[in-house]
Design a protein around this motif. Structure first.
Motif, PDB file in Angstrom:
ATOM      1  N   CYS A 119       0.723  -1.123   0.001  1.00  0.00           N
ATOM      2  CA  CYS A 119       0.151  -0.326   0.018  1.00  0.00           C
ATOM      3  C   CYS A 119       0.802   1.358   0.088  1.00  0.00           C
ATOM      4  CB  CYS A 119      -1.054  -0.049   1.322  1.00  0.00           C
ATOM      5  SG  CYS A 119      -1.988   1.525   1.382  1.00  0.00           S
ATOM      6  N   ARG A 171       3.825  -1.750  -7.476  1.00  0.00           N
ATOM      7  CA  ARG A 171       3.238  -0.438  -6.845  1.00  0.00           C
ATOM      8  C   ARG A 171       3.694   0.047  -5.688  1.00  0.00           C
ATOM      9  NH1 ARG A 171      -2.297   0.326  -4.353  1.00  0.00           N
ATOM     10  NH2 ARG A 171      -1.049   1.400  -2.956  1.00  0.00           N
ATOM     11  N   LYS A 212       0.168   9.426   0.361  1.00  0.00           N
ATOM     12  CA  LYS A 212      -1.095   8.800   0.626  1.00  0.00           C
ATOM     13  C   LYS A 212      -2.034   9.597   1.265  1.00  0.00           C
ATOM     14  CE  LYS A 212      -1.138   4.935   0.586  1.00  0.00           C
ATOM     15  NZ  LYS A 212      -1.526   4.006  -0.538  1.00  0.00           N
ATOM     16  N   PRO A 213      -3.514   9.223   0.368  1.00  0.00           N
ATOM     17  CA  PRO A 213      -4.477  10.336   0.873  1.00  0.00           C
ATOM     18  C   PRO A 213      -5.268   9.576   1.766  1.00  0.00           C
ATOM     19  CG  PRO A 213      -5.044   8.848  -1.227  1.00  0.00           C
ATOM     20  CD  PRO A 213      -3.675   8.731  -0.582  1.00  0.00           C
ATOM     21  N   GLU A 234       0.750   6.815  -7.084  1.00  0.00           N
ATOM     22  CA  GLU A 234      -0.422   7.585  -7.269  1.00  0.00           C
ATOM     23  C   GLU A 234       0.175   8.850  -7.158  1.00  0.00           C
ATOM     24  OE1 GLU A 234      -3.630   7.140  -4.218  1.00  0.00           O
ATOM     25  OE2 GLU A 234      -4.302   9.094  -4.705  1.00  0.00           O
ATOM     26  N   TRP A 280      -0.805   6.796 -11.450  1.00  0.00           N
ATOM     27  CA  TRP A 280      -2.109   6.394 -11.482  1.00  0.00           C
ATOM     28  C   TRP A 280      -3.011   7.346 -10.764  1.00  0.00           C
ATOM     29  CZ3 TRP A 280      -0.020   3.028  -7.320  1.00  0.00           C
ATOM     30  CH2 TRP A 280      -0.663   3.192  -6.115  1.00  0.00           C
ATOM     31  N   GLY A 286      -5.728   8.605  -8.075  1.00  0.00           N
ATOM     32  CA  GLY A 286      -6.622   7.636  -7.127  1.00  0.00           C
ATOM     33  C   GLY A 286      -8.009   7.985  -6.961  1.00  0.00           C
ATOM     34  N   ALA A 287      -8.612   7.358  -6.113  1.00  0.00           N
ATOM     35  CA  ALA A 287     -10.158   7.489  -6.006  1.00  0.00           C
ATOM     36  C   ALA A 287     -10.543   8.847  -5.789  1.00  0.00           C
ATOM     37  CB  ALA A 287     -10.820   6.468  -5.095  1.00  0.00           C
ATOM     38  N   ARG A 288      -9.966   9.212  -4.699  1.00  0.00           N
ATOM     39  CA  ARG A 288     -10.417  10.765  -4.087  1.00  0.00           C
ATOM     40  C   ARG A 288      -9.904  11.708  -5.002  1.00  0.00           C
ATOM     41  NH1 ARG A 288      -8.666   6.833  -1.116  1.00  0.00           N
ATOM     42  NH2 ARG A 288      -9.681   6.295   0.684  1.00  0.00           N
ATOM     43  N   LYS A 342      -8.415   5.461 -11.383  1.00  0.00           N
ATOM     44  CA  LYS A 342      -9.275   4.659 -10.486  1.00  0.00           C
ATOM     45  C   LYS A 342     -10.540   5.409 -10.658  1.00  0.00           C
ATOM     46  CE  LYS A 342      -6.201   2.708  -6.943  1.00  0.00           C
ATOM     47  NZ  LYS A 342      -6.081   2.144  -5.692  1.00  0.00           N
ATOM     48  N   ARG A 378     -11.919   0.019  -8.017  1.00  0.00           N
ATOM     49  CA  ARG A 378     -11.506  -0.264  -6.683  1.00  0.00           C
ATOM     50  C   ARG A 378     -12.544  -0.191  -5.713  1.00  0.00           C
ATOM     51  NH1 ARG A 378     -12.889   3.598  -3.362  1.00  0.00           N
ATOM     52  NH2 ARG A 378     -10.791   4.019  -1.963  1.00  0.00           N
ATOM     53  N   ASP A 426      -8.782  -3.809  -8.460  1.00  0.00           N
ATOM     54  CA  ASP A 426      -7.984  -3.600  -7.305  1.00  0.00           C
ATOM     55  C   ASP A 426      -8.920  -4.451  -6.217  1.00  0.00           C
ATOM     56  OD1 ASP A 426      -7.205  -2.531  -5.036  1.00  0.00           O
ATOM     57  OD2 ASP A 426      -7.114  -0.469  -5.446  1.00  0.00           O
ATOM     58  N   HIS A 454      -8.552  -2.831  -2.285  1.00  0.00           N
ATOM     59  CA  HIS A 454      -9.423  -1.904  -2.001  1.00  0.00           C
ATOM     60  C   HIS A 454     -10.819  -2.208  -1.927  1.00  0.00           C
ATOM     61  CE1 HIS A 454      -5.678   0.217  -2.048  1.00  0.00           C
ATOM     62  NE2 HIS A 454      -6.074   0.846  -0.838  1.00  0.00           N
ATOM     63  N   GLU A 488      -2.673  -5.426  -3.105  1.00  0.00           N
ATOM     64  CA  GLU A 488      -1.541  -4.903  -2.249  1.00  0.00           C
ATOM     65  C   GLU A 488      -0.633  -6.131  -1.507  1.00  0.00           C
ATOM     66  OE1 GLU A 488      -3.161  -0.335  -0.863  1.00  0.00           O
ATOM     67  OE2 GLU A 488      -3.444  -2.163   0.423  1.00  0.00           O
TER      68      GLU A 488
HETATM   69  C1  PEP Z   1      -4.324   2.806  -2.890  1.00  0.00           C
HETATM   70  O1  PEP Z   1      -4.242   2.368  -4.048  1.00  0.00           O
HETATM   71  O2  PEP Z   1      -3.572   2.733  -1.980  1.00  0.00           O
HETATM   72  C2  PEP Z   1      -5.155   3.948  -2.625  1.00  0.00           C
HETATM   73  C3  PEP Z   1      -5.232   4.762  -1.690  1.00  0.00           C
HETATM   74  O3  PEP Z   1      -6.109   3.528  -3.100  1.00  0.00           O
HETATM   75  P1  PEP Z   1      -7.903   4.280  -3.495  1.00  0.00           P
HETATM   76  O4  PEP Z   1      -7.296   5.635  -4.278  1.00  0.00           O
HETATM   77  O5  PEP Z   1      -8.428   3.535  -4.439  1.00  0.00           O
HETATM   78  O6  PEP Z   1      -8.255   4.518  -2.160  1.00  0.00           O
END
Ligand code: PEP
Ligand code: MN
Length: 358
Positions: free
Chosen positions: A16, A40, A45-46, A78, A97, A99-101, A126, A156, A190, A193, A219
């Motif tokens: 992760c 990866r 990290k969000p 990310e 990549w 990320g989802a957020r 994502k 994800r 993914d 997640h 992960e």
């Molecule tokens: C991740 O891949 O570690 C991650 C933060 O993913 P996501 O954007 O899907 O929450």
């Protein structure tokens, strides 16, 4: 890039988060013999709440460069803004990549897209945290419009308030519709997640392959229980190897004439049943309209909760006896009920000026 191989999916694996140089190198070396395609690790990290480990930032990028130099593995991280794109490219990260957020925010996606102009680095997008297919497609379009030729999507899962065994609800119908609208776009699952735990990783990965996904992002950590983020869902390289070995890879089609003919026959029967169902549904709507006219004459409301509950309860039992899940029965009946209500509405107000505007 990103497409599946003849006998296995495109595999992305790694921790992760990039926690320490030793940690990333150790897991990368253990993943090499498993033949993964892309390594990866999260650098920025969000995190949902403040106070958790938010990644080592740019200081982790030389570690990834070392992973590549020592193992030959290509790397992916990310990125969430233009500066992160520049830093990642400076250190030779091979694939980025979104990320989802970040996918939820068109300003951020556009900023990333602008930073990528003239740099044709492959990008994976994502799905946004909310179940909005157009937002996902919009982000893909923004990246493509910046001249990026190799773009893929990562499914994800989606945030849902309702409790379920998944950390993020898969809502498989959304990536299925993405496939229909963008058939050439590589699609990666993914499973980490989506699951949020280790137990369901294989089941979700297999479900994705059964839907003809191109690849998986999973992960992997040498000591998952000690991971600085997402400890519950990470698995060891050994377990990952077992998981990858147990996947059943299917082809989308074949040129075997017998198979194709039998399939054609079965599909023909399905088309007939679908038509029959439509005819029955049309009949049901005519009955709803009769009821509507009757209610209109007697000045009775359309929605009668007791009757709706009675229909649902009866249908769950009838569905179960016929191998139909409660989830499906509820979705199906809700759709039919809504259509009935709309037919009754039309009848109830036929000729009456209840609309404010037309
Ligand atoms: C991740 O891949 O570690 C991650 C933060 O993913 P996501 O954007 O899907 O929450
Ligand atoms: Mn994670």
């Amino acid at each position: 890039m990103f497409q599946k191989h003849a006998s296995r999916p495109f595999l992305i694996a790694g921790p992760c988060s990039a926690e320490t140089e030793e940690q990333v190198l150790a897991v990368a070396h253990e993943l090499v013999p498993l033949g993964i395609d892309l390594f990866r690790a999260g650098v920025w990290k969000p995190r949902t709440r403040p106070g958790a480990f938010e990644g080592n930032g740019a200081s982790a990028l030389p570690w990834l460069r070392r992973v590549k130099a020592e193992t030959g593995l290509r790397t992916t991280i990310e990125v969430a803004n233009a500066n992160q794109v520049y830093e990642a490219l400076k250190f030779g990260v091979d694939v980025l990549w979104v990320g989802a957020r970040t996918t939820v925010n068109p300003f951020s996606v556009q900023e990333i897209a602008d930073a990528l102009r003239g740099v044709d680095v492959p990008v994976l997008v994502k799905n946004p945290v909310n179940p909005d297919l157009d937002l996902w497609i919009g982000a893909i379009e923004r990246i493509r419009n910046a001249g990026v030729t190799q773009v893929g999507a990562i499914h994800r899962g989606f945030s849902a308030y309702a409790k379920s065994k998944f950390r993020n609800a898969p809502y498989w119908e959304i990536p299925i519709e993405l496939r229909r609208r963008m058939p050439e776009l590589p699609l990666i699952c993914d499973n980490s997640h989506i699951c949020g735990n280790r137990d369901d990783l294989l089941e979700v990965a297999q479900q994705a392959l059964d839907l003809n996904y191109d690849g998986l992002m999973t992960e992997v950590h040498c000591t998952p229980d000690q991971a600085w983020s997402d400890a519950k869902q990470q698995i060891t390289p050994f377990t990952y190897g077992e998981l990858a070995g147990r996947l059943i890879v299917r082809r989308e089609t074949t040129d075997n004439a017998d198979f194709l003919e039998n399939l054609e026959n079965l599909r023909h029967k399905i088309d007939e049943v679908d038509l029959e169902l439509f005819n029955l549904l049309a009949r049901r709507m005519r009955l709803a309209e009769d009821i509507g006219r009757y209610k209109r004459r007697n000045n009775i409301s359309i929605l009668q909760t007791a009757r709706w509950n009675e229909i649902l309860e009866k249908a769950f039992a009838q569905g179960q006896a016929r191998g139909l899940s409660e989830e499906f029965v509820e979705k199906y009946l809700t759709a039919v009920h809504q259509e009935s209500i709309s037919h009754q509405h039309t009848v109830l107000h036929a000729g009456a000026g209840v609309r404010f505007r037309d």
